[in-house]
Design a protein around this motif. Sequence first.
Motif, short mmCIF file in Angstrom:
data_model
loop_
_atom_site.label_atom_id
_atom_site.label_comp_id
_atom_site.label_asym_id
_atom_site.label_seq_id
_atom_site.Cartn_x
_atom_site.Cartn_y
_atom_site.Cartn_z
N LEU A 1 58.15 8.64 81.33
CA LEU A 1 59.48 8.15 81.68
C LEU A 1 59.61 8.08 83.19
O LEU A 1 58.75 8.57 83.93
CB LEU A 1 60.56 9.06 81.09
CG LEU A 1 60.76 9.01 79.57
CD1 LEU A 1 61.76 10.05 79.12
CD2 LEU A 1 61.19 7.62 79.13
N SER A 2 60.71 7.51 83.65
CA SER A 2 60.86 7.25 85.08
C SER A 2 61.34 8.48 85.84
O SER A 2 61.95 9.40 85.28
CB SER A 2 61.85 6.10 85.31
OG SER A 2 63.18 6.57 85.20
N THR B 1 57.59 0.71 76.43
CA THR B 1 56.45 1.62 76.27
C THR B 1 55.32 0.96 75.49
O THR B 1 54.16 1.00 75.90
CB THR B 1 56.90 2.91 75.57
OG1 THR B 1 57.88 3.57 76.36
CG2 THR B 1 55.72 3.84 75.34
N ARG C 1 57.29 5.36 86.86
CA ARG C 1 57.17 6.09 85.59
C ARG C 1 55.95 6.99 85.67
O ARG C 1 54.88 6.58 86.14
CB ARG C 1 57.03 5.11 84.42
CG ARG C 1 58.31 4.37 84.06
CD ARG C 1 58.09 3.53 82.81
NE ARG C 1 59.32 2.97 82.26
CZ ARG C 1 59.76 1.74 82.49
NH1 ARG C 1 59.07 0.92 83.27
NH2 ARG C 1 60.89 1.33 81.94
#
Length: 298
Positions: free
Chosen positions: A239-240, A203, A165
């Motif tokens: 995010l990834s 998160t 991420r």
Amino acid sequence: MNLRHLKYFVATAETGQVSRAARALSISQSAVTGAITDLEREVGTELFSRSPRGMEPTAAGREFLSGAYEILSRLDEMRALARRSSSLSAKVRLAATYTVMGYFLPRHLERLARLHPNLEIDLLELNRAEIEIGLREGSIDIALLLTSNLDAADLASETLLRSPRRLWVASGHRFASRTEVGFDEIAQCDYIMLTVDEAAQTTRRYWSGTGHAPRIRLETSAVEAVRSMVANDRGVTILSDMVHRPFSLEGRRIRTVTTSMPVPTMDVGLAWRRGVELGPGAKLLAHYFRCSFDASLF
């Protein structure tokens, strides 16, 4: 450039260290280092950032990794075509979560159709809770999901891919030219929170260990909405790599930057009911994915 270069590059990118790649491939560390140096010289750019923590693919390296996967996958297909029996017929009930269905599974479904034309896949998109129930009740044979979200003692799992991420920012953002950014700085920016596949819970969990909190501007289940908001400099997100695309639907560029404090990877893999023998179709599916993601089998 040859297949040896690509094998060594992929193994290093996946393991994050030359020493681990060398062990996985049963070769010397110098052979891996030499191959990567040769590869970087040929393509004319650095593919890895070197640090005491290991080898981290650069932006160019992540793009190169995608191409390397495709080439090695094609090679794997040709080998599999020579080994498999096209007369094998089987059926499997496969469930996948939203993120896996959209960003991981499509290319594999196309390959499976060519490699195993007599494998009938009954495909369902479900959330993690629904998948767990289906596996327990036997209405699902095997599942592809985020194993990093899985926590059920009666289910077995196997991780195939660990996707790092990173921080996403607009190309003109003040962080875009940085090599890494701290959470104290990210907390000063508007944050776009993705909620699908338990992304919001994940998160908040890793942010809680930073001593800071995201300044949430928007929560949405739409990945493209997140991409558009970030690309238009309306906020940032973490995010990834698996769901990252360099451009939004409007054609605006999105940059990725490493966080100074490590963030948990997004892990994708298989899950099935523990203690239950997989049927022929599920076994074939599991074998395909293991071969696709085990660098030592190339």
